[in-house]
Structures are given as C-alpha cells and as structure tokens.
Design a protein around this motif. Sequence first.
Motif, PDB file in Angstrom:
ATOM      1  N   GLN A 187       0.664  -1.287  -0.062  1.00 53.24           N
ATOM      2  CA  GLN A 187       0.039   0.074   0.118  1.00 53.24           C
ATOM      3  C   GLN A 187       0.873   1.264  -0.080  1.00 53.24           C
ATOM      4  O   GLN A 187       0.494   2.290  -0.084  1.00 53.24           O
ATOM      5  N   GLU A 219     -11.938   3.386   4.264  1.00 53.21           N
ATOM      6  CA  GLU A 219     -11.815   2.553   3.337  1.00 53.21           C
ATOM      7  C   GLU A 219     -10.509   1.804   3.519  1.00 53.21           C
ATOM      8  O   GLU A 219     -10.197   0.612   3.224  1.00 53.21           O
ATOM      9  N   ALA A 220      -9.419   2.583   3.667  1.00 56.16           N
ATOM     10  CA  ALA A 220      -8.202   1.948   3.679  1.00 56.16           C
ATOM     11  C   ALA A 220      -8.016   1.147   5.199  1.00 56.16           C
ATOM     12  O   ALA A 220      -7.271  -0.167   4.723  1.00 56.16           O
ATOM     13  N   HIS A 221      -8.797   1.222   5.773  1.00 59.29           N
ATOM     14  CA  HIS A 221      -9.036   0.264   7.154  1.00 59.29           C
ATOM     15  C   HIS A 221      -9.683  -1.083   6.792  1.00 59.29           C
ATOM     16  O   HIS A 221      -9.170  -1.864   7.114  1.00 59.29           O
ATOM     17  N   ASP A 259      -7.473   6.621   8.719  1.00 57.69           N
ATOM     18  CA  ASP A 259      -8.203   5.433   9.180  1.00 57.69           C
ATOM     19  C   ASP A 259      -7.518   4.582  10.156  1.00 57.69           C
ATOM     20  O   ASP A 259      -8.198   3.656  10.565  1.00 57.69           O
ATOM     21  N   VAL A 277       0.492   1.691   8.079  1.00 61.15           N
ATOM     22  CA  VAL A 277      -0.691   1.203   8.317  1.00 61.15           C
ATOM     23  C   VAL A 277      -0.688   0.894   9.846  1.00 61.15           C
ATOM     24  O   VAL A 277      -1.753   0.488  10.336  1.00 61.15           O
ATOM     25  N   ASP A 300      -9.624  -2.050   3.724  1.00 56.12           N
ATOM     26  CA  ASP A 300      -8.594  -2.894   2.849  1.00 56.12           C
ATOM     27  C   ASP A 300      -7.527  -3.595   3.762  1.00 56.12           C
ATOM     28  O   ASP A 300      -7.376  -4.798   3.316  1.00 56.12           O
ATOM     29  N   TYR A 302      -2.533   8.214   8.377  1.00 51.98           N
ATOM     30  CA  TYR A 302      -3.823   8.339   7.650  1.00 51.98           C
ATOM     31  C   TYR A 302      -5.020   8.225   8.593  1.00 51.98           C
ATOM     32  O   TYR A 302      -4.549   7.427   9.693  1.00 51.98           O
TER      33      TYR A 302
END
Length: 733
Positions: free
Chosen positions: A72, A493-495, A100, A76, A497, A98
């Motif tokens: 990505q 949304e990233a969370h 998320d 994260v 994914d 980010y």
Amino acid sequence: MGATSHQAGAAGRAPTADRPSSLRNVVLVGHSGAGKTTLVEALALTAGAVNRAGRVEDGTAVSDYDEIEHRQQRSVQLSLVPVEWAGIKINILDTPGYADFVGELRAGLRAADAALFVVSSSDGIDGATRMLWDECAAVGMPRAIVVTHLEAARADYAQMTTVCGEIFGAEDPDAVIPLYLPLYGPPGPDGHTPVAGLLGLLSRRVYDYTSGERVERDPEPAELALISDARSRLIEGIIAESEDESLMDRYLGGEDIDFKTLVDDLERAVARGTFHPVLMAAPAPAADGARQGLGTVELLELITGGFPTPPERAAVAVTAPDGAERPAVTCDPDGPLVAEVVKTSSDPYVGRVSLVRVFSGTLRPEETVHVSGHGLTDRGHEDHDVDERIGALTSPFGKQQRTLTQVIAGDLACVAKLTRAETGDTLSAKDRPLLMEPWPMPDPLLPLAIAAHSKADEDKLSQGLARLVAEDPTMRLEQNPDTHQVVLWCLGEAHQDVALERLRTRYGVQVDPVPHKVSLRETFGAKAAGRGRHVKQSGGHGQFAVCEIEVEPLPPGSGIEFVDKVVGGAVPRQFIPSVEKGVRTQAARGVAAGYPLVDVRITLLDGKAHSVDSSDAAFQTAGALALREAAAEARIHLLEPVAELAVLVPDEYVGPVMSDLAGRRGRVVGTEQAGSGRTRVRAEIPEIEIGRYAVELRSVSHGTGRFTRAYARHEPMPPQIADKMREQAEKGT
C-alpha cells in the motif's frame, strides 16, 4: 543545544536501560506524507542502529516492514524502533498518518511520554494535525515540532516556523520558537537554495552538514548577528514557560546565562507541556559514508536532554478488576507490576505478540501475570480476567526480535504467548491484580458486510474475525440479527482494505464484500381484514383450519399485539396459540418486501375447525395465510431506521455540512458551540443515507470533521424510495 558530544549505540544489539531515568519514549505524529518514517530511519542511522540504506541486519526496513505496508506504500500500524544515544535508550514510536489508522496513533500516544509533531515545509499543516495538537494540549502532553522536506523546491523553513507559531502557539506566541536557524548553501541548478546547516541559538555554534557529516564551528560575524537577534526571544520564552522567576530576574539584569542552565530550563519547560521547540531535519545526503542527516543529531540531543523521563509522567490511576479503588502507581521498577498492551499482532511462527508499556514494576520472562480486559464490550470484546504465563520478552527492531532478560518500569517490549491478551488489556501481578482504564478510541462508523468466499473459508471465518478485532480495538464485529449479515465496522476504506488483506494473508480466510443492508421494517398503513383457509385431504388425516383476523396499525414501538376475540368456540381454545404462532412467524418473515412486520394489533375474530382434521400445524398455516391476505388488501409502509447524528466540525465547515445533510434527507435539529472555533451540528437522518458518511464527511470537512451516531427510531420511508426497495427485494438483491 548541541554543546556536548554523543556516542551512538552499537548496531546489532538491543538497547537496554537499567533505570527509568535512562529512558525516553517519544511518538512521531503528523499527516500522511509528512516524512515520519523517513525521519525514523534517519534517526536510527545517526544512532548507528541501521546501515546507510536504512536497513537492519536481515536487510528489512526498520519501520514500515509489514508486507501490507509495502503493497500500500504507507504506514498502517504502530512501529517501535529502539535506539541508543549518549547512554539513553530512546523508544521511537512511528505512527500512521492516515486517518483510518488513528487507533494505532492513539496507542502510540498512550505508550509515549512526549510527542514529536512532524510537519512538511512544502505541504503545511492540515486540520487533522491541528486537532491532534489540541488533544495533546488538553492532557498536557509534552510536544516539540520538527520541520521536514527541506530539500523540496517549495520549502521555506522561515515561513513554516511562522505558521507553526501561528497555529500551535495561537494562545501563547512565546511557547513555539525555533531552537535553530537554517544555514543556507549555494543555490542549486533549479534556483532552490538548500539548507546546509544549523545555527544553534542556545549554544551559539554552527553545525555545518555540507560535507555529509556534522562539522561544528564558531559562527562568522554575520551568522553571529543572526543568532543574537533570535536568541533573546528564545531565552525569554524558555524562562517564561518554565516559570523560573529567579532566572528571569538574572537574565533581565544583564547576566549571561550559561548553556547548562538554559538546557535545564528548556527541559523543565518542555516537560511541563508549556514550551514547544521547533527543529528541522532532513535525511542524510547520498554521499558515500554519510551517516548523519541534517538536524538528526540535534533532534536526538533534544530527545535525550530536553524530553521528560518516564518518572516525570503523572502517576497512573488504577483500580482492582472489580472497580475497587487502588493507589495510583508511579514509575518504580520495584513497585507493583502494571503494564498495558498497546498493540497486538500475530506472527505465523510465534503466534500472538503483544507490545506492552510497563508503567510500574518489572516484567520478567516465563512469569505468570494477571490479564485484565474491561471496558470494551461495546466493541465485541468480552470482559476477561485470567492468569497467563508469558513467554519470551523481546525488543522489536524491524522484523527482528532481540531477546531481553527483563523490562523495567518506563520501558516497552514485546511479550509472546499471551493467548488471551488484547489491545488495551492490563498486565499485573497474579496475587495483586490491577486494571488501567482503556484509552479513548474513535467509534468505527463505516460498515463492511462480508461473506465467506467458500465453505472452507466459512469454517475459519469466525476464528479469523475474532483474532482481527482482538488486535484492533477500533474495529467492531457485528452479527446483525435482522439482516443476518456479518458486518465489520471500520474507520475508513483503507482500514477496510487492511482488514480484508489481514484476513487473507494472516488467517487464510478469503471473504467477499457484499452490499450492506439496513434493518428495514414493514407496517400496515390502515386497518385491514384477512381470511386464512387451509383445507387439504389426501388420504388419512387431512388438514382443516380457517381463521379470520383484523389487522390495525399501532403507534411506533408497539411491536406486535395479538388479541383473541373468538366467541362460541369457533376456534377451539387449544388452537388459538397456534394461530398466534402462525401470524407471528409470518410477521417475522414480512408480508410485502421480506422485512419484519411491526407495530400492529392482530385480532382473531372467527374461524372454523374440524373435529378430526384440525391440528396445531394447520392453524399455524391458516394464521399465516390470513395475515398475507390482509396485507394484500392494505397499504403497507416500509419503515427505515433513523439515526441521531452529532457532527463536530470547525466553524467554517458548518454550512457545507448542513447542506450535505439536507441532501441526504437529514433534518438539522440544532447547533451548539463546542469549544473554540468548533460547532456541533445535531441532525436526524435515515441510516440508509449515511452508510459511507465516515468517508464523505472527511471530504466535506477536509479531514477535520468527526461524528457520532445513535439509533433513534423507525419511520415511514418515502413512497418512491420504498417502491425501489420493493423492486430490489423482488429481484432478490
């Protein structure tokens, strides 16, 4: 600072500390792309912990080493990078920028004693970073600021320090002041003038990085003039914020304050959370053998000499697991054991690994500890109190785990084999169990409905989801009894994914996202009657049951009321419960679009029975048929859930937020001031309109909006939307 020499820690071994005063815990925060991970690698390089490419011995990165982060191209998760500088162990906590992954950020804030705000000189300061600064200010967390991306063509350090002062020092302009001024080199081919060194305001020395190494020298006359002009304001700010009145009198009296006294006052002001120095940093140049990025030595000096030690942190409040009061604990290696799980992850070879911060006592390998988890039941985490034997204690460094013999109060380490421990749990002595209150986490408000990809995945899904939510308290698992969907509630949304990828790669579970359904209901719009006749004869005992009912709407929230008004024994008494069971079963299945029927009174008026062929099953069927017939003759309303929404935004976004809510069929019911420059907008809005509001509010408010939601009631859906929902139900979608 910068008046003393320092020796980097040796690479290849885990930094250790024999006393809490030899520890510093600092968390790096800032928006995505500000350069936090690059700065971590530059600090580790300067401290001698990694090679020139920012890699550890096994060739992996010191931070952002997870496969998901590689794919990505962003952080994260929370990463711990321990380094050593001047005999001090520094636990650097790198957090995602980010939105998320704010749960990882808050875990880092919990584990650290000071925060380093990383801002880009070319991108500025976003609204989310301002909000985070205010949160840290509210709890008095010590903070400093480091400006990155000095090499960018649009970089302007002087302007950025002014912006930092205006934003972070809005209430106290003397609280946000640079410790260094930039020393500019010759203009490059593109006309950009790079920063080639630093002018130390406290030390009155120049640190020249032109050669790729840090060279210290005396300032030239022009440089000394620049230093003198800025030095007075810095010294006055430090003394004022440290509230050292005697030193202020000496300074105003014309006394030349020595460097050590100024540094001691700086540390006092920073530790109090009232003074926030501004520094600058850039990665080491590409020159062969260069081991020091610009400003990294100065930053390490600030952390070791200016940031608070763990014992300077306020005493930690604890209770017994049953809530009984217990004395607060201080950072004492000989005190009662109190540690907290700040992050949980899974390793395919080791199993569950818990990153813990020890607040009191000393943690040793292979000892039995008490694990307490309370206060997160609303996230699907059951309260638990168990004794567990911990495995090895290790110091993480990239993908490596370096063995430790003990972890003292104030330090962080990884603990293996805690099978029940979840993020936010407290570890304590088994004979003296204690509990820390979990830190506040944002509510996950973006739903992700999932279904197992295959039968094999379905068998593993439950265990995989349980492990996933145990690792991440910002994720909530819901088994919706109305829609029969498995729903993961995430922050964005990233969370989502990352959750899907972790299910697949860590736990071997492949799932498919499916459209999320809201819990719709049906009700009668007017009184109606129905007759159910179930008569069959096919050899042997037949089936015979007839019932007549009347259905009328009730006020919202009434549920289903069944009334028996049969006279003369037309329906034998033993079969009346059968009719009720039949109509209730049919009501649960729905009568128009397949949604549960609510808020009606069903009255049994009459019927017929047969002495031989009537039965419980026959009257259940007749009751269901009667309800369906009544529905066919009546106007059926679809009811949709309505949520109470509270949206917190800066004042400048109130208009766009209210317009957006109106476009979603929302009704604004009021606004109120919620602190300086912020407004809380309260509204009622259909839940079907806010499925993706967690994502869309960020766009409307430029990342500065927050909201909460709570179920209010069900109310009739507009006819045109209800017709569309019925069409979808008929198509089976």
